[in-house]
Motif scaffolding. Structure first.
Motif, PDB file in Angstrom:
ATOM      1  N   SER A  50      45.817  38.355  41.327  1.00 40.85           N
ATOM      2  CA  SER A  50      46.866  37.440  41.260  1.00 40.85           C
ATOM      3  C   SER A  50      47.125  37.189  42.715  1.00 40.85           C
ATOM      4  N   PHE A  51      47.099  35.886  43.291  1.00 42.56           N
ATOM      5  CA  PHE A  51      47.215  35.055  44.643  1.00 42.56           C
ATOM      6  C   PHE A  51      48.431  35.074  44.757  1.00 42.56           C
ATOM      7  N   ASN A  52      48.901  35.312  46.351  1.00 37.86           N
ATOM      8  CA  ASN A  52      50.057  35.568  46.744  1.00 37.86           C
ATOM      9  C   ASN A  52      50.572  35.000  48.192  1.00 37.86           C
ATOM     10  N   PRO A  81      44.709  21.722  56.134  1.00 36.55           N
ATOM     11  CA  PRO A  81      44.830  23.003  54.323  1.00 36.55           C
ATOM     12  C   PRO A  81      44.813  21.855  53.996  1.00 36.55           C
ATOM     13  N   VAL A  82      44.065  22.670  52.636  1.00 38.69           N
ATOM     14  CA  VAL A  82      43.152  22.687  51.354  1.00 38.69           C
ATOM     15  C   VAL A  82      44.230  23.122  50.503  1.00 38.69           C
ATOM     16  N   LEU A  83      45.122  24.120  50.990  1.00 35.03           N
ATOM     17  CA  LEU A  83      45.659  24.864  50.042  1.00 35.03           C
ATOM     18  C   LEU A  83      46.838  25.624  51.265  1.00 35.03           C
ATOM     19  N   THR A  84      47.849  24.866  50.047  1.00 31.73           N
ATOM     20  CA  THR A  84      49.092  25.870  50.699  1.00 31.73           C
ATOM     21  C   THR A  84      50.290  26.457  49.677  1.00 31.73           C
ATOM     22  N   ASN A  85      49.966  27.452  50.078  1.00 29.95           N
ATOM     23  CA  ASN A  85      51.075  28.484  49.013  1.00 29.95           C
ATOM     24  C   ASN A  85      50.513  28.766  47.701  1.00 29.95           C
ATOM     25  N   VAL A  86      49.502  28.608  47.452  1.00 30.62           N
ATOM     26  CA  VAL A  86      49.608  29.187  46.020  1.00 30.62           C
ATOM     27  C   VAL A  86      49.223  30.724  45.637  1.00 30.62           C
ATOM     28  N   SER A  87      50.326  30.471  44.993  1.00 35.09           N
ATOM     29  CA  SER A  87      50.539  31.828  44.066  1.00 35.09           C
ATOM     30  C   SER A  87      50.706  31.765  43.094  1.00 35.09           C
ATOM     31  N   PHE A  88      50.235  33.135  42.148  1.00 36.02           N
ATOM     32  CA  PHE A  88      50.204  32.915  40.225  1.00 36.02           C
ATOM     33  C   PHE A  88      49.597  34.037  39.952  1.00 36.02           C
ATOM     34  N   GLU A  89      49.549  34.227  38.863  1.00 36.85           N
ATOM     35  CA  GLU A  89      49.226  35.603  38.482  1.00 36.85           C
ATOM     36  C   GLU A  89      48.040  35.506  36.961  1.00 36.85           C
ATOM     37  N   SER A 129      47.617  36.687  50.138  1.00 34.72           N
ATOM     38  CA  SER A 129      46.425  37.620  50.151  1.00 34.72           C
ATOM     39  C   SER A 129      45.958  38.010  48.455  1.00 34.72           C
ATOM     40  N   ILE A 130      44.546  37.464  48.807  1.00 33.67           N
ATOM     41  CA  ILE A 130      44.357  37.666  46.851  1.00 33.67           C
ATOM     42  C   ILE A 130      43.953  39.502  46.477  1.00 33.67           C
ATOM     43  N   ARG A 131      44.336  39.429  45.306  1.00 31.71           N
ATOM     44  CA  ARG A 131      44.373  40.741  44.346  1.00 31.71           C
ATOM     45  C   ARG A 131      43.441  41.354  42.939  1.00 31.71           C
ATOM     46  N   ILE A 132      42.672  41.963  43.051  1.00 35.77           N
ATOM     47  CA  ILE A 132      42.430  42.298  41.572  1.00 35.77           C
ATOM     48  C   ILE A 132      42.114  44.010  41.252  1.00 35.77           C
ATOM     49  N   ASP A 133      43.227  43.864  40.213  1.00 34.12           N
ATOM     50  CA  ASP A 133      43.713  44.884  39.629  1.00 34.12           C
ATOM     51  C   ASP A 133      44.471  45.480  41.377  1.00 34.12           C
ATOM     52  N   ASN A 134      45.664  44.849  41.087  1.00 37.90           N
ATOM     53  CA  ASN A 134      46.292  45.563  42.253  1.00 37.90           C
ATOM     54  C   ASN A 134      45.661  45.919  44.043  1.00 37.90           C
ATOM     55  N   ILE A 135      44.680  45.394  43.477  1.00 37.70           N
ATOM     56  CA  ILE A 135      44.088  46.210  45.105  1.00 37.70           C
ATOM     57  C   ILE A 135      43.392  44.660  46.258  1.00 37.70           C
ATOM     58  N   ASP A 136      43.907  44.576  47.165  1.00 41.19           N
ATOM     59  CA  ASP A 136      43.790  43.697  48.104  1.00 41.19           C
ATOM     60  C   ASP A 136      41.613  43.561  48.532  1.00 41.19           C
ATOM     61  N   ILE A 137      41.266  41.746  48.372  1.00 41.03           N
ATOM     62  CA  ILE A 137      39.609  41.774  48.174  1.00 41.03           C
ATOM     63  C   ILE A 137      39.542  41.711  49.757  1.00 41.03           C
ATOM     64  N   ASP A 138      39.774  42.215  50.473  1.00 44.33           N
ATOM     65  CA  ASP A 138      39.742  42.474  51.003  1.00 44.33           C
ATOM     66  C   ASP A 138      39.395  43.732  51.765  1.00 44.33           C
ATOM     67  N   THR A 139      39.757  44.384  50.930  1.00 47.46           N
ATOM     68  CA  THR A 139      38.530  45.799  51.781  1.00 47.46           C
ATOM     69  C   THR A 139      38.630  46.454  50.550  1.00 47.46           C
ATOM     70  N   ILE A 140      38.037  46.051  49.957  1.00 46.21           N
ATOM     71  CA  ILE A 140      36.437  45.927  49.310  1.00 46.21           C
ATOM     72  C   ILE A 140      35.726  45.688  49.706  1.00 46.21           C
ATOM     73  N   THR A 141      34.251  46.066  49.652  1.00 49.01           N
ATOM     74  CA  THR A 141      32.989  45.647  49.740  1.00 49.01           C
ATOM     75  C   THR A 141      32.376  44.098  49.302  1.00 49.01           C
ATOM     76  N   LEU A 142      31.867  43.794  49.790  1.00 53.62           N
ATOM     77  CA  LEU A 142      32.121  41.771  48.960  1.00 53.62           C
ATOM     78  C   LEU A 142      30.798  42.375  48.107  1.00 53.62           C
ATOM     79  N   GLN A 143      29.684  43.603  47.842  1.00 48.19           N
ATOM     80  CA  GLN A 143      28.588  43.592  46.700  1.00 48.19           C
ATOM     81  C   GLN A 143      29.548  44.133  45.488  1.00 48.19           C
ATOM     82  N   SER A 144      30.322  44.864  45.936  1.00 49.78           N
ATOM     83  CA  SER A 144      31.343  45.344  44.608  1.00 49.78           C
ATOM     84  C   SER A 144      31.875  44.726  43.763  1.00 49.78           C
ATOM     85  N   LEU A 145      32.931  43.750  44.446  1.00 49.69           N
ATOM     86  CA  LEU A 145      33.019  42.606  44.049  1.00 49.69           C
ATOM     87  C   LEU A 145      32.700  41.489  43.457  1.00 49.69           C
ATOM     88  N   ARG A 146      31.487  41.121  43.886  1.00 48.25           N
ATOM     89  CA  ARG A 146      30.772  39.736  43.526  1.00 48.25           C
ATOM     90  C   ARG A 146      29.870  40.767  41.903  1.00 48.25           C
TER      91      ARG A 146
END
Length: 573
Positions: free
Chosen positions: A336-338, A349-357, A391-408
């Protein structure tokens, strides 16, 4: 001093070997210092008294000293070279490791050749200083200091004459060294410019030849070469003026010593042997001074290179893990993009208030005019860039709180421009999962419609494909890239329309492979051909960084908006 301190951290692990090398250097230099003293003794004690026994002893002593000097010189050269090479390896590794951590913005703002220059030209300059100049610095410093001490010991009055010109020599060396560092940094930058130019033009050689622009590129190369030449000559100009100045000042001192020392011998206040020894030391004294000035200049060049290296090492990675970031366990694929906004440059700005699921297993297509922000949207998912807002979330987890390696590790990417490495086909597919078996690699190739053409090649999976896969066709490269993504087995896929540049036959084969790859995975497709995304669960239409429409194909066609307009234009074509 900060640069010296940072270099010393790399030196510390090899301090024992370096100290041993310096001890060898001191002993080797001590032999050179002792030889003029022997010459004085021969004149005063042997030739005057015709003492053959003492002459034989002196001859044997000289031979023994030279042999010992050879042993010490071997030790200093080997140990210092070993230590220096290890230090350079550590610096180069840290630099390369740090480059891997830097964001995509770092690489997009700098030419590839400039980045390569940090690891090649700059590290090479630092290597030369560490390997050769440290030995020369210690060697000539010992010779210089030892010679001064012995001169004072032989006759302090003659030594005072020498010290009249000596401070002027040191001042000249210091001033020239400061200028050398400034000009050396400019030279390193010019060398980086040439590397960047070569990188760019060699990669674009097909374009250059197709437009017959060889002469034009030669003129551009001549310009860069000339700038490098000018920077080099400014350094040579500084170095060239040091030697005559030192020679003039040294000659004045030596002439005064000969005149005053000759009077001392005539008056019986000094022996002939002592004067000869003194003159040998004085005549040899400019050599370590000049060599030290050259060493000082080289060290200034090395410090300029080190400064460029440390400036890169000091760049803070924008996409680094936050404190307390957690490993991401296998995901279902909900994305989800919020209210996501992003800008490469502040205020633009390149993107502005992009939201979708995107629900697990869905196909999400991102369409829009050129420059609408399509690629930016998908590049935010693996955190190649960080959103400015939202924020961007994967399985309702903010990707900023995830290690880069495990995300990618959960994301697979098949770009429009396929990037392959210069090894074998097998190695390129295995890149998707280094722990995969040979059976897994072959299975992935079959899913990607690649197995058959691979088996028709000269060495099958062990066929070398050349730099960037130059030995393969565009369709073959794409299928290898798809096989690589299949082997990774990601839950989330990002596809930059992989069939847009292919002929009809290859397009069908690649599209079949993509359909298999997307099965059961959450997929994001940047669509250049709208006919390929009619079955997408959600189509996001971007214009100037904003979502202006979203829905499935039929809904968007009926709405008569931008998507419908773009589709009608493509259909007519």
């Amino acid at each position: 001093m900060r640069i010296y301190v940072r270099i010393s951290r790399y030196i510390k692990p090899y301090s024992l070997a370096i100290i041993s090398a310096l001890v060898c250097t001191i002993f080797a230099s001590a032999v050179n210092l002792y030889l003029p003293k022997i010459i004085g003794n021969v004149i005063d004690n042997v030739l005057a008294t015709k003492d053959v026994a003492t002459l034989n002893l002196i001859a044997v002593t000289v031979i023994v000293l030279i042999v010992l000097q050879g042993i010490f010189m071997y030790g200093q050269t080997y140990l210092m070279a070993y230590s220096s090479q290890k230090i350079i390896i550590d610096i180069r590794r840290d630099l390369y490791q740090h480059l891997q951590k830097l964001s995509m913005l770092f690489f997009e703002k700098r030419p590839i050749g400039t980045i390569m220059s940090y690891i090649t030209n700059d590290v090479a300059a630092l290597q030369t200083a560490l390997v050769n100049n440290v030995i020369d610095f210690v060697n000539h410093s010992v010779t210089l200091v030892g010679s001064i001490i012995l001169l004072l010991y032989i006759d302090w009055k003659l030594s005072l004459l020498m010290f009249v010109s000596f401070p002027l020599i040191l001042y000249t060396v210091n001033v020239s060294g400061q200028k050398m560092r400034i000009k050396s940094r400019t030279l390193q930058e010019r060398a980086a410019d040439i590397t960047a130019f070569l990188q760019e033009t060699i990669l674009a050689v097909r374009v250059i030849k197709s437009f017959s622009r060889e002469s034009y590129e030669l003129e551009r190369f001549d310009y860069e070469n000339k700038r490098n030449f000018q920077a080099q000559m400014k350094i040579i100009q500084v170095m060239a003026i040091i030697t005559p100045i030192i020679n003039i000042l040294s000659t004045i001192g030596i002439t005064a010593i000969i005149w005053f020392g000759g009077h001392e011998v005539i008056n019986g206040n000094l022996t002939s042997g002592a004067l000869i020894s003194f003159l040998v030391y004085v005549i040899n004294l400019p050599t370590p001074v000049k060599r030290l000035s050259n060493v000082y200049a080289d060290i200034q060049r090395a410090l300029a290179a080190a400064q460029r290296i440390f400036e890169v090492l000091d760049i803070e990675p924008e996409g680094k893990n936050l404190r307390g970031a957690k490993e991401l366990s296998p995901v279902d694929g909900y994305v989800s993009f919020n209210n996501v906004s992003f800008e490469y440059k502040p205020g633009k700005p390149v993107l502005t208030n992009v939201s979708f699921e995107a629900k697990p297993g869905e196909l999400i297509a991102v369409v829009g005019p050129s420059g609408a922000g399509k690629t930016t949207v998908v590049n935010l998912i693996p955190r190649f860039y960080n959103p400015t807002d939202g924020s961007i979330r994967i399985d309702n987890i903010d990707i900023d709180t995830i290690t880069l390696q495990s995300l990618r590790e959960q994301i697979g990417i098949v770009p429009q421009e396929t990037i392959l490495f210069s090894g074998t086909i097998y190695q390129n597919i295995l890149y998707g999962n280094l722990d995969a078996s040979q059976e897994d690699v072959i299975a992935a190739a079959k899913v990607a419609n690649a197995h058959n053409f691979i088996m028709e090649m000269s060495n099958g999976y062990e066929t070398t494909i050349g730099e960037r896969g130059s030995q393969l066709s565009g369709g073959q490269r794409q299928r290898i890239a798809i096989a690589r993504a299949v082997l990774k087995n990601p839950r989330i896929l990002i596809l930059d329309e992989a069939t847009s540049a292919l002929d009809t036959e290859n397009e069908v084969l690649v599209q079949q492979a993509l359909d298999r790859l997307m099965l059961g995975r959450t997929s994001f497709v940047i669509a250049h051909r709208l006919s390929t995304i009619q079955r997408a669960n959600l189509i996001i239409v971007l214009e100037k960084g904003k979502i202006v429409e979203s829905g499935d194909h039929d809904t968007l066609i009926k709405s008569g908006g931008l998507y419908s307009k773009l589709y009608r234009i493509e259909f007519k074509q």
